[in-house]
Design a protein around this motif. Structure first.
Motif, PDB file in Angstrom:
ATOM      1  N   ALA A 610       0.159   9.364   2.447  1.00  0.00           N
ATOM      2  CA  ALA A 610       1.285   8.886   2.670  1.00  0.00           C
ATOM      3  C   ALA A 610       2.061   9.811   3.218  1.00  0.00           C
ATOM      4  CB  ALA A 610       1.703   7.690   1.993  1.00  0.00           C
ATOM      5  N   LEU A 611       2.357  10.811   2.504  1.00  0.00           N
ATOM      6  CA  LEU A 611       3.304  11.945   2.765  1.00  0.00           C
ATOM      7  C   LEU A 611       2.809  12.795   3.917  1.00  0.00           C
ATOM      8  CD1 LEU A 611       3.997  13.461  -0.893  1.00  0.00           C
ATOM      9  CD2 LEU A 611       5.726  12.319   0.761  1.00  0.00           C
ATOM     10  N   LYS A 612       1.572  13.124   4.135  1.00  0.00           N
ATOM     11  CA  LYS A 612       1.183  13.551   5.309  1.00  0.00           C
ATOM     12  C   LYS A 612       1.010  12.712   6.640  1.00  0.00           C
ATOM     13  CE  LYS A 612      -3.187  15.309   7.583  1.00  0.00           C
ATOM     14  NZ  LYS A 612      -4.589  15.442   7.060  1.00  0.00           N
ATOM     15  N   SER A 613       1.215  11.425   6.466  1.00  0.00           N
ATOM     16  CA  SER A 613       1.424  10.663   7.618  1.00  0.00           C
ATOM     17  C   SER A 613       2.761  10.536   7.968  1.00  0.00           C
ATOM     18  CB  SER A 613       1.234   9.083   7.206  1.00  0.00           C
ATOM     19  OG  SER A 613       1.644   8.204   8.226  1.00  0.00           O
ATOM     20  N   GLU A 614       3.780  10.733   6.859  1.00  0.00           N
ATOM     21  CA  GLU A 614       5.383  10.880   7.102  1.00  0.00           C
ATOM     22  C   GLU A 614       5.428  12.092   8.035  1.00  0.00           C
ATOM     23  OE1 GLU A 614       9.459  11.066   4.780  1.00  0.00           O
ATOM     24  OE2 GLU A 614       7.838  10.259   3.961  1.00  0.00           O
ATOM     25  N   VAL A 615       5.054  13.433   7.583  1.00  0.00           N
ATOM     26  CA  VAL A 615       5.156  14.487   8.095  1.00  0.00           C
ATOM     27  C   VAL A 615       4.794  14.635   9.526  1.00  0.00           C
ATOM     28  CG1 VAL A 615       4.453  17.021   8.041  1.00  0.00           C
ATOM     29  CG2 VAL A 615       5.230  15.730   5.923  1.00  0.00           C
ATOM     30  N   ALA A 625      -0.741  10.386  12.445  1.00  0.00           N
ATOM     31  CA  ALA A 625       0.008   9.491  11.561  1.00  0.00           C
ATOM     32  C   ALA A 625      -0.541   8.334  11.019  1.00  0.00           C
ATOM     33  CB  ALA A 625       1.619   9.440  11.664  1.00  0.00           C
ATOM     34  N   ILE A 626      -1.081   7.576  12.184  1.00  0.00           N
ATOM     35  CA  ILE A 626      -1.593   6.175  11.731  1.00  0.00           C
ATOM     36  C   ILE A 626      -3.086   6.431  10.926  1.00  0.00           C
ATOM     37  CG2 ILE A 626      -2.906   4.110  12.765  1.00  0.00           C
ATOM     38  CD1 ILE A 626       0.102   4.014  13.165  1.00  0.00           C
ATOM     39  N   LYS A 627      -3.722   7.442  11.241  1.00  0.00           N
ATOM     40  CA  LYS A 627      -5.063   7.598  10.705  1.00  0.00           C
ATOM     41  C   LYS A 627      -4.730   8.097   9.260  1.00  0.00           C
ATOM     42  CE  LYS A 627      -7.793   9.395  14.448  1.00  0.00           C
ATOM     43  NZ  LYS A 627      -8.713  10.539  15.094  1.00  0.00           N
ATOM     44  N   ALA A 628      -3.671   8.887   8.848  1.00  0.00           N
ATOM     45  CA  ALA A 628      -3.424   9.299   7.611  1.00  0.00           C
ATOM     46  C   ALA A 628      -3.024   8.026   6.712  1.00  0.00           C
ATOM     47  CB  ALA A 628      -2.406  10.410   7.562  1.00  0.00           C
ATOM     48  N   ASP A 630      -3.513   4.763   7.130  1.00  0.00           N
ATOM     49  CA  ASP A 630      -4.576   4.038   7.132  1.00  0.00           C
ATOM     50  C   ASP A 630      -5.570   4.507   5.911  1.00  0.00           C
ATOM     51  OD1 ASP A 630      -3.963   2.239   9.260  1.00  0.00           O
ATOM     52  OD2 ASP A 630      -5.098   3.159  10.535  1.00  0.00           O
ATOM     53  N   HIS A 631      -5.650   5.599   5.919  1.00  0.00           N
ATOM     54  CA  HIS A 631      -6.453   6.368   4.667  1.00  0.00           C
ATOM     55  C   HIS A 631      -5.635   5.982   3.276  1.00  0.00           C
ATOM     56  CE1 HIS A 631      -9.859   9.084   3.210  1.00  0.00           C
ATOM     57  NE2 HIS A 631      -8.874   9.032   2.104  1.00  0.00           N
ATOM     58  N   ALA A 632      -4.229   6.069   3.147  1.00  0.00           N
ATOM     59  CA  ALA A 632      -3.654   5.930   2.046  1.00  0.00           C
ATOM     60  C   ALA A 632      -3.721   4.211   1.679  1.00  0.00           C
ATOM     61  CB  ALA A 632      -2.161   6.072   2.291  1.00  0.00           C
ATOM     62  N   ILE A 633      -3.586   3.388   2.566  1.00  0.00           N
ATOM     63  CA  ILE A 633      -3.809   1.894   2.465  1.00  0.00           C
ATOM     64  C   ILE A 633      -5.315   1.591   2.057  1.00  0.00           C
ATOM     65  CG2 ILE A 633      -4.131  -0.361   3.785  1.00  0.00           C
ATOM     66  CD1 ILE A 633      -1.802   0.821   5.644  1.00  0.00           C
ATOM     67  N   THR A 634      -6.243   2.442   2.340  1.00  0.00           N
ATOM     68  CA  THR A 634      -7.598   1.970   1.794  1.00  0.00           C
ATOM     69  C   THR A 634      -7.614   2.428   0.391  1.00  0.00           C
ATOM     70  OG1 THR A 634      -8.434   4.337   2.456  1.00  0.00           O
ATOM     71  CG2 THR A 634      -8.871   2.099   4.099  1.00  0.00           C
ATOM     72  N   LEU A 635      -6.830   3.389  -0.090  1.00  0.00           N
ATOM     73  CA  LEU A 635      -7.013   3.756  -1.385  1.00  0.00           C
ATOM     74  C   LEU A 635      -5.824   2.830  -2.416  1.00  0.00           C
ATOM     75  CD1 LEU A 635      -6.684   7.590  -0.804  1.00  0.00           C
ATOM     76  CD2 LEU A 635      -8.753   6.284  -1.846  1.00  0.00           C
ATOM     77  N   GLN A 641       5.196   0.125   0.583  1.00  0.00           N
ATOM     78  CA  GLN A 641       5.605   1.262   1.275  1.00  0.00           C
ATOM     79  C   GLN A 641       4.671   1.797   2.247  1.00  0.00           C
ATOM     80  OE1 GLN A 641       8.674   2.594   0.416  1.00  0.00           O
ATOM     81  NE2 GLN A 641       9.056   1.601  -1.983  1.00  0.00           N
ATOM     82  N   TYR A 642       3.552   1.661   2.235  1.00  0.00           N
ATOM     83  CA  TYR A 642       2.576   2.211   3.247  1.00  0.00           C
ATOM     84  C   TYR A 642       2.591   1.510   4.500  1.00  0.00           C
ATOM     85  CZ  TYR A 642       1.125   5.086  -0.898  1.00  0.00           C
ATOM     86  OH  TYR A 642       1.109   5.780  -1.837  1.00  0.00           O
ATOM     87  N   TYR A 643       2.665   0.076   4.252  1.00  0.00           N
ATOM     88  CA  TYR A 643       2.814  -0.921   5.441  1.00  0.00           C
ATOM     89  C   TYR A 643       3.793  -0.566   6.112  1.00  0.00           C
ATOM     90  CZ  TYR A 643      -1.246  -3.178   3.281  1.00  0.00           C
ATOM     91  OH  TYR A 643      -2.508  -3.444   2.743  1.00  0.00           O
ATOM     92  N   PHE A 644       5.074  -0.531   5.326  1.00  0.00           N
ATOM     93  CA  PHE A 644       6.268  -0.135   6.009  1.00  0.00           C
ATOM     94  C   PHE A 644       6.333   1.023   6.935  1.00  0.00           C
ATOM     95  CE2 PHE A 644      10.217   2.060   5.836  1.00  0.00           C
ATOM     96  CZ  PHE A 644      11.026   1.632   6.478  1.00  0.00           C
ATOM     97  N   LEU A 645       5.480   2.165   6.369  1.00  0.00           N
ATOM     98  CA  LEU A 645       5.629   3.469   6.916  1.00  0.00           C
ATOM     99  C   LEU A 645       4.925   3.056   8.473  1.00  0.00           C
ATOM    100  CD1 LEU A 645       6.395   6.277   7.061  1.00  0.00           C
ATOM    101  CD2 LEU A 645       4.310   6.876   5.871  1.00  0.00           C
ATOM    102  N   LYS A 646       3.806   2.415   8.311  1.00  0.00           N
ATOM    103  CA  LYS A 646       2.887   2.133   9.393  1.00  0.00           C
ATOM    104  C   LYS A 646       3.592   1.496  10.353  1.00  0.00           C
ATOM    105  CE  LYS A 646      -1.917   0.531  10.705  1.00  0.00           C
ATOM    106  NZ  LYS A 646      -3.081   0.074  10.350  1.00  0.00           N
ATOM    107  N   GLY A 647       4.341   0.427  10.101  1.00  0.00           N
ATOM    108  CA  GLY A 647       5.265  -0.308  10.894  1.00  0.00           C
ATOM    109  C   GLY A 647       6.234   0.653  11.744  1.00  0.00           C
TER     110      GLY A 647
END
Length: 723
Positions: A610-615, A625-628, A630-635, A641-647
């Motif tokens: 998630a932090l990688k996606s934010e960076v 960022a979306i790929k990163a 998505d990986h956080a969401i699978t875990l 928070q992760y769905y919010f970041l994706k949005g």
């Protein structure tokens, strides 16, 4: 869950607050009912009272209406003073103690939920997120993050709460009220939660030096990451605050009595002086009378007497001319004229008059040179803190001025604060170094000062390196400097004879465990300097020293130490510490390097992805960022928070349809997060669906989004578009 209105009760002729349920989910209605029932059963003078409750036409309850301001409003206006804050917190602690006895945990204590009446009495509000341990635990979803992230305890983030969780929130609220600064600050919810879990708060006295060490210690104990290290009950915390308040009161009474004694002595002394003066005046008048009498009798040689009188008068006149100063400062109207006067006073070492002239100059025109001269005078008076304050003001005018940085470093050097001096020198970019090297001797001076700093920090190898470099660039070779270099070489060669590095490290740890304050952090650093001198490859010592520097806001020194720790040992904690500084200082390129290493070392930790996606989002790489994320969401599939970041990423890429989709999923997993509603409002506004935008912004307001002015402006703009 609910919205609150001001209403009027015609039967009892009084204003009341009316809270109405706006959501119809069965669990939410049940929680609403439990909240109102529990509040009605509690009877405490510092908890909002319930007058009535009902279910039709919608679930509601009626509360007392308080005229006043929230603690949050008072903090924003900087109207919170330590004495009043302590009094308020004692009363809130007593209220919470009563709640905890009734098996109720508030879970959302924050400045916005504490109302201060016009009479100064605090009232705790909003039990909407409270945990009622006597009721069905199914009301809370396992692992659900409930609360306001900025005031949540680390264990609350993982879904575990108890009465000590409220004590952390009290500490966070008290911290903000005493310093007018939030405990942790970030635009990103993910980064904010990371700070809550991983980072130590900045000591209060570094922000507000007027606070006492005892009050700082009480507040920091509330904010311990480990719940066992905090006060174990609100009653215990209230007693600690009461003891502090009693001691301060006793101290104030003692000072008042001392002042009264001083006044009495001064009055007595004044009366004695008055008697002496009256005697002197009487003697003078008598003498004058006798002289006049003698003058009238002298008639034989009047010319001689007249000549002597003229000479005496001339002497007195000349003396008056030489001793009475010209009041030029009073007639001066321009800032430059005041500045010229200040320089004259400074040369005469009349520092108080120089300060007065410079203050007048600054009032007329705020220039960096005036602040620099004030700093110089304060340094001459050895008032170093005031000198630094004015140099910081000068930096606001010229943030890249190398000379101001050198002045800062020199002042810290005089105080033997070598680490602070070095931090200022490291802040100078290479561009400034080149400018200094080409145009004047400032760069050479910088090299020499850096050598002195490293010598003070027991890093003799670097001290020798910088002194030699200064000599190479033209620093005047002198016997004293050459002796310093030889002495440093001797100390470096005898470092092998020092005690085991682990002994110094253990002493630093022991000192830290005794609640490190600003005073003994320097002692901790001294032990760590010696540990590293004894063993230059001691990775844990570098990391410990980096953490200490970070707590002192010396970020560049902290980064240097974390890098040294990584050089000798590849541990994820060292990368995490360095990454946190890069992220907070918005150095996203370097942050990306560290987070990529972390995701490769520990790919199972979803938070890292998630932090990688934010960076990547900040680096404007949306697809990566979306790929990163998505990986956080699978875990971790239920993390709002992760769905919010994706949005948020889709919103930044102007894909509003996808943004709405993922933001609604985030809302589903945690309907209490105000920034989700704010972002939904922004997204609908971008799609020109102004009514929906207003609805979601109002929900964000309802759930405590700050700053409220931002939402008010947005809503006003949307209503204008609707017209």
């Amino acid at each position: 869950m609910g919205i609150v209105y001001k209403a009027h009760d015609p039967q009892l002729s009084r204003d009341v607050a009316l809270k109405i349920m706006i959501e119809i989910e069965p669990k939410k209605i049940e929680r609403f009912t439990i909240e109102s029932t529990a509040m009605a059963q509690l009877n405490h003078p510092h908890l909002i009272r319930i007058y009535d409750l009902g279910r039709k036409p919608q679930p509601y309850f009626v509360m007392e209406y308080i005229e006043g301001d929230t603690l949050e409003d008072l903090i924003k206006a900087k109207k919170t003073k330590p004495r009043a804050v302590v009094t308020t917190m004692i009363k809130i602690c007593n209220c919470l103690q009563e709640m905890h006895k009734q098996n109720i945990i508030h879970r959302d204590i924050k400045p916005a939920n504490i109302m201060i009446s016009n009479k100064g009495e605090p009232k705790l509000m909003d039990l909407g997120l409270a945990k009622f341990t006597n009721f069905d635990s199914n009301l809370s979803i396992q692992g659900e993050i409930i609360g306001t992230p900025r005031y949540m305890a680390p264990e609350q983030i993982s879904g575990n709460t108890n009465s000590v969780t409220d004590i952390y929130a009290i500490g966070a609220t008290m911290y903000e009220a005493l310093t007018h600064t939030r405990l942790f600050e970030s635009d990103s919810p993910t980064s904010l939660l990371y700070q809550v879990v991983s980072e130590k708060p900045t000591p209060l006295r570094e922000i507000n030096p007027k606070l006492t060490p005892e009050l700082e210690k009480i507040c920091l104990k509330c904010l311990e990451k480990d719940p066992k290290e905090r006060f174990q009950s609100c009653e215990e915390l209230a007693k600690a605050l009461q003891r502090f308040q009693n001691r301060r009161k006793a101290s104030r009474i003692e000072k008042k009595q001392e002042a009264q004694r001083s006044t009495h002595n001064m009055v007595t002394g004044s009366l004695i002086l008055l008697v002496v003066l009256m005697g002197a005046v009487s003697f003078y008048l008598y003498t004058a009378y006798e002289n006049l009498k003698n003058d009238s009798e002298v008639t034989q040689n009047p010319t001689s007497n007249q000549t002597e009188n003229v000479k005496n008068f001339a002497k007195v006149k000349n003396h008056a001319k030489n001793t009475v100063p010209k009041p030029t400062a009073n007639k001066t109207t321009s800032a430059d004229a005041h500045f010229i006067n200040a320089k004259k006073y400074k040369r005469l070492k009349q520092y108080s008059a120089a300060h007065t002239s410079l203050n007048s100059a600054i009032e007329l025109e705020d220039k960096d040179i005036y602040h620099c001269h004030k700093a110089n005078i304060y340094a001459l008076e050895k008032k170093y803190n005031k000198a630094i304050l004015h140099l910081q003001m000068a930096l606001k005018h010229h943030p890249k001025s190398p000379n101001i940085y050198y002045a800062m470093a020199n002042i810290h050097l005089h105080q033997k604060k070598y680490d602070f001096a070095l931090e200022f020198l490291l802040n100078l970019s290479n561009e400034n170094d080149n400018h200094a090297a080409n145009k004047n001797n400032s760069y050479i001076q910088k090299l020499f000062i850096m050598g002195n700093c490293y010598h003070g920090l027991l890093n003799y190898k670097k001290a020798i390196y910088f002194w030699h470099k200064a000599l190479e660039h033209g620093y005047p070779s002198n016997k004293k400097l050459l002796q310093k270099i030889d002495l440093a070489k001797q100390k470096l060669s005898t470092a092998k004879n020092l005690p085991n590095a682990k002994i110094y490290y253990a002493q630093a740890k022991k000192l830290q465990e005794s609640r490190a304050t600003g005073e003994n952090k320097q002692q901790i650093l001294q032990y760590l300097h010696k540990a590293i001198l004894a063993d230059p490859s001691f990775a844990a010592a570098y990391n410990f020293r980096g953490n200490t520097y970070k707590s002192m806001s010396l970020n560049l020194l902290a980064i240097t130490d974390y890098s040294s720790a990584i050089k000798y040992q590849h541990k994820s904690i060292y990368y995490r510490n360095r990454f946190a500084i890069y992220l907070n200082t918005k150095n996203y390129k370097k942050a990306l390097n560290d987070i990529e290493i972390l995701t490769s070392l520990q790919p199972q930790i979803h938070h890292f992805w998630a932090l990688k996606s934010e960076v990547l989002f900040h680096l404007k790489k949306p697809y990566e960022a979306i790929k990163a994320i998505d990986h956080a969401i699978t875990l971790d599939k239920k993390n709002a928070q992760y769905y919010f970041l994706k949005g948020k990423i889709f919103f930044g890429n102007r894909n509003y349809t996808q943004a709405i989709k993922w933001l609604h999923i985030a809302q589903k997993y945690n309907p209490k997060l105000p920034y989700i509603y704010r972002k939904l409002g922004d997204t609908y506004f971008s799609q020109q669906q102004y009514k929906k935008a207003i609805d979601f912004w109002q929900k964000a307001h309802q759930y405590g989004y700050r700053p409220q002015k931002e939402l008010t402006t947005k809503i006003t703009k949307a209503r204008e578009r609707l017209k």
